[in-house]
Design a protein around this motif. Structure first.
Motif, mmCIF file in Angstrom:
data_model
loop_
_atom_site.group_PDB
_atom_site.id
_atom_site.type_symbol
_atom_site.label_atom_id
_atom_site.label_comp_id
_atom_site.label_asym_id
_atom_site.label_seq_id
_atom_site.Cartn_x
_atom_site.Cartn_y
_atom_site.Cartn_z
ATOM 1 N N ASN A 111 49.805 -29.595 31.872
ATOM 2 C CA ASN A 111 50.359 -30.066 30.601
ATOM 3 C C ASN A 111 51.838 -29.752 30.489
ATOM 4 O O ASN A 111 52.623 -30.552 29.970
ATOM 5 N N ASP A 112 52.233 -28.580 30.960
ATOM 6 C CA ASP A 112 53.655 -28.237 30.955
ATOM 7 C C ASP A 112 54.459 -29.252 31.761
ATOM 8 O O ASP A 112 55.559 -29.665 31.367
ATOM 9 N N GLU A 113 53.907 -29.667 32.890
ATOM 10 C CA GLU A 113 54.603 -30.627 33.752
ATOM 11 C C GLU A 113 54.638 -32.017 33.136
ATOM 12 O O GLU A 113 55.677 -32.698 33.171
ATOM 13 N N TRP A 114 53.530 -32.468 32.566
ATOM 14 C CA TRP A 114 53.431 -33.847 32.088
ATOM 15 C C TRP A 114 54.051 -34.060 30.717
ATOM 16 O O TRP A 114 54.613 -35.116 30.442
ATOM 17 N N TRP A 115 53.955 -33.049 29.837
ATOM 18 C CA TRP A 115 54.360 -33.272 28.446
ATOM 19 C C TRP A 115 55.443 -32.316 27.964
ATOM 20 O O TRP A 115 55.942 -32.499 26.854
ATOM 21 N N GLY A 116 55.763 -31.296 28.758
ATOM 22 C CA GLY A 116 56.764 -30.321 28.334
ATOM 23 C C GLY A 116 56.151 -28.954 28.156
ATOM 24 O O GLY A 116 54.994 -28.819 27.749
ATOM 25 N N LYS A 117 56.916 -27.936 28.445
ATOM 26 C CA LYS A 117 56.400 -26.565 28.437
ATOM 27 C C LYS A 117 55.850 -26.189 27.067
ATOM 28 O O LYS A 117 56.468 -26.422 26.037
ATOM 29 N N GLY A 118 54.658 -25.625 27.079
ATOM 30 C CA GLY A 118 54.020 -25.158 25.851
ATOM 31 C C GLY A 118 53.177 -26.190 25.138
ATOM 32 O O GLY A 118 52.610 -25.907 24.084
ATOM 33 N N PHE A 119 53.040 -27.390 25.729
ATOM 34 C CA PHE A 119 52.264 -28.444 25.068
ATOM 35 C C PHE A 119 50.782 -28.079 25.004
ATOM 36 O O PHE A 119 50.194 -27.619 25.972
ATOM 37 N N THR A 120 50.173 -28.286 23.851
ATOM 38 C CA THR A 120 48.719 -28.269 23.675
ATOM 39 C C THR A 120 48.378 -29.404 22.709
ATOM 40 O O THR A 120 49.271 -30.095 22.199
ATOM 41 N N GLU A 121 47.114 -29.585 22.414
ATOM 42 C CA GLU A 121 46.714 -30.616 21.453
ATOM 43 C C GLU A 121 47.333 -30.366 20.085
ATOM 44 O O GLU A 121 47.553 -31.305 19.314
ATOM 45 N N TRP A 122 47.622 -29.101 19.776
ATOM 46 C CA TRP A 122 48.257 -28.794 18.496
ATOM 47 C C TRP A 122 49.636 -29.442 18.379
ATOM 48 O O TRP A 122 50.105 -29.690 17.257
#
Length: 375
Positions: free
Chosen positions: A17-28
């Motif tokens: 998720n860090d790689e695909w959407w940016g560091k620290g990304f979660t569903e929140w």
């Protein structure tokens, strides 16, 4: 009745998720950034007391499981992401396995669809982030051996000594019968009487090109199932075929982008909650597929992910949900050959489907579940 909500393990950080959407990304991240797109739109959804929890924390898992038990939930159907040995979001289920003192039942739903960036790809074909090679027969063995540790857990859901094995979209798997035969043999060698196979997605239910009799049950995965059954939207009937055959074309041509089109931004789609629930309550098992599992849905609003391309169900209240869910319990007892009811969902916050308490309704949806099964 065994009330089984779907459980999404997307609420903790992990490298992909860090790689695909940016560091620290979660569903929140999507939940917090949501905004109202029209007057009266119930966004953003805020968990009660601002509880934007972290599923890598044991205390969060313990809280969820106790809350579920307190309100009559039988157990969770936990989404499982396996891509030829590459696991995603495995931590919550592995943590549950390693803590037998947590009193909750559970089963696996293998979410076997490819991961794409479709929810961000409004002006281009979606990019495939990670996919499956379902033809790899050694991977079938490896996958079963990974899941076996969960099947052996006394808390794992089982029917007649056959652990429940849910596959989200089995019709994507070309050699499905051969794979299931192998898994059944391996289960028997491990001391079980086989596996209880369940298909889940509405796309699987309404694709008639594969053999549904390979499975013990199908889930009436709502709201999509009712929409397809009664064709609330013309495009719904095309979706199962688009999903299956676009993947096969991509496999043959080595294409890494989705062939299923993504519409450009438009006005948010609005669907009547009461009308869909009336259709859910009209559903009955097919004559040729009698062993279906009913499915409730609390709410649906995927605009936190899809913005103007999303859909919202209008007219949702906990009081309506309680009325409809109570009737679904009665229907299940009268018409269905099962004591299970699936629920969308325990914690699909970015799609608006959750039982967990929020700032607007508190514990009202959980109370509706508890009251309905106590009637």
């Amino acid at each position: 009745m065994k009330i089984i909500p779907l459980y999404l393990p997307q609420f903790h950080t992990f490298p992909e998720n860090d790689e695909w959407w940016g560091k620290g990304f979660t569903e929140w991240s999507n939940v917090k950034s949501a905004t109202p797109l029209y007057e009266g739109h119930n966004q953003p959804r805020i968990p009660l007391n601002g509880n934007y929890y972290d599923l890598s924390q044991l205390e969060t898992l313990k809280w969820q499981c106790k809350l579920a038990k307190d309100y009559g939930i039988y157990g969770f159907c936990m989404y499982h992401y396996w891509f030829n040995g590459h696991l995603l979001m495995e931590k919550p289920m592995e943590m549950l396995l390693s803590h037998p003192e947590i009193d909750i039942r559970y089963c696996i739903s293998w979410a076997n669809h490819d991961w794409t960036d479709a929810w961000k790809a409004s002006d281009r074909p979606p990019r495939v982030l990670i996919s499956h090679d379902f033809d790899d027969e050694q991977d079938w063995v490896d996958h079963f051996n990974y899941m076996l540790q969960f099947f052996k857990d006394p808390r794992y859901m089982s029917e007649n000594n056959k652990p429940l094995m849910v596959i989200y979209i089995p019709n994507l798997i070309r050699k499905l019968s051969k794979m299931l035969d192998l898994w059944t043999r391996m289960a028997r060698e491990a001391g079980f009487d086989g596996l209880t196979y369940i298909y889940q997605s509405a796309a699987s239910s309404f694709d008639y090109s594969w053999d549904h009799t390979l499975f013990d049950y199908g889930v009436e995965m709502n709201p999509g199932y009712a929409n397809m059954a009664f064709q609330q939207r013309r495009s719904f009937g095309l979706f199962p075929r688009l999903m299956k055959y676009s993947r096969e074309i991509k496999r043959r041509l080595g294409i890494r982008r989705s062939l299923v089109p993504v519409s450009k931004p438009k006005e948010v789609g609005k669907i009547d909650y009461d009308a869909v629930w009336q259709n859910i309550l009209r559903l009955r098992p097919f004559v040729d597929r009698p062993k279906m599992i009913p499915c409730a849905f609390t709410d649906w609003d995927n605009t936190p992910r899809h913005k103007e391309r999303g859909y919202v169900y209008e007219g949702v209240t906990p009081e309506k949900f309680k009325k409809y869910f109570s009737q679904l319990v009665k229907n299940t007892k009268e018409y269905y050959d099962t004591d299970m009811i699936f629920v969308f969902a325990w914690n699909e916050w970015a799609e608006g489907g959750y039982l967990e308490p929020d700032e607007k309704n508190g514990y009202a949806f959980l109370e509706a579940i508890r009251d309905s099964i106590e009637l």
